[in-house]
Motif scaffolding. Sequence first.
Motif, short mmCIF file in Angstrom:
data_model
loop_
_atom_site.label_atom_id
_atom_site.label_comp_id
_atom_site.label_asym_id
_atom_site.label_seq_id
_atom_site.Cartn_x
_atom_site.Cartn_y
_atom_site.Cartn_z
N LEU A 9 6.14 29.55 -35.27
CA LEU A 9 5.46 28.18 -35.05
C LEU A 9 4.12 28.27 -35.97
O LEU A 9 3.51 29.11 -35.36
N GLN A 10 4.16 27.76 -37.01
CA GLN A 10 2.90 27.89 -37.69
C GLN A 10 2.02 26.52 -37.12
O GLN A 10 1.96 25.46 -37.43
N PRO A 11 0.97 27.23 -36.40
CA PRO A 11 0.01 26.28 -36.08
C PRO A 11 -0.82 25.53 -37.09
O PRO A 11 -1.22 26.08 -38.22
N THR A 12 -0.72 24.25 -36.99
CA THR A 12 -1.48 23.50 -38.00
C THR A 12 -3.28 23.56 -37.80
O THR A 12 -3.49 24.18 -36.68
N ARG A 13 -3.90 23.06 -38.69
CA ARG A 13 -5.15 23.20 -38.62
C ARG A 13 -5.67 22.14 -37.32
O ARG A 13 -6.63 22.58 -36.61
N GLU A 14 -4.86 21.17 -37.15
CA GLU A 14 -5.11 20.09 -35.98
C GLU A 14 -4.84 21.08 -34.75
O GLU A 14 -5.46 20.80 -33.68
N ASP A 15 -3.93 21.82 -34.80
CA ASP A 15 -3.56 22.68 -33.41
C ASP A 15 -4.79 23.41 -33.03
O ASP A 15 -5.17 23.56 -31.87
#
Lengths: 119, 169
Positions: free
Chosen positions: B6-12
Amino acid sequence: MKIGDKLVLIIGIVLVASLYKQLWFSEGHGDFIQITIDAKEQRLVSLAEDQILKMKGKVGISELEIHNGKIRFKHSPCTNQICVHTGWLEKGGDFAACLPNRIAVEVVANNTLFDSINF
Amino acid sequence: MTTVTLQPTREDMRIAYLAAFAIMIHIFEAAIPSPFPGIKLGLANVITIATLLIFGWRMAAWVSLLRVLVGSLMIGTFLSPTFAMSLSGAVASVLMLGICWKLLGHHIGAVGYSILAAFAHMAGQFMTAYYLFIPHQGLLKLLPVFMTLALVFGLLSGIIASAMIKRVP
């Protein structure tokens, strides 16, 4: 602070103040009467508002009058009228009953005059 | 076998960062003994308020609820009565913030939102305490005192939050 913040603050203060008034200083709060009919049917009625209650008992209809935080038997269908002669009830623990009509009224309050009464 | 990354987004990442901040304050605060049992300042809510005003409600909700969950796991109160109180307070304040954010947006600043959140927090906790733990009329006598404290503490953390927001470029 924005105007909105100040408004929220003022409303908050008013709300808290009204809570104090409601829960700490409201008059007659917690003062109720307990009406027992035929030793089983029980009703709690607030003494706060003036009204006339008509309760149907064994021999007819008893009229209970609530006035200024007090209650009395105003009219009763029974023969000896002891309940009516008991007069106004106001303090916690005050008690009046109409045995022929099987209606009993007791004032319930936070601070009663007596802890308990045995008959 | 396939591995799913799972690629964490900037927001995550941002949520994790802010939640970590809040959790840190939460734990630090839990270590300070309070002069009144059961009452604390709720400084972790400063982060929630700042997040709300900078990044919006969705992120604030994440930060607040993650803080309650992870904070309770760290302190060791997970699923205890303390946790129930903490969670109900957080849920109530997040809902309150959501409604007010939708309706009023930036018409209210940090101080206003902080007071609103503190009120909702206290009301939520009080309802849980009343219905779940101590269903006694006498508890209602304490409600005005608790609400006064909520107002004061909400105001304080609101002032801190607004000072913090000013320093964020």
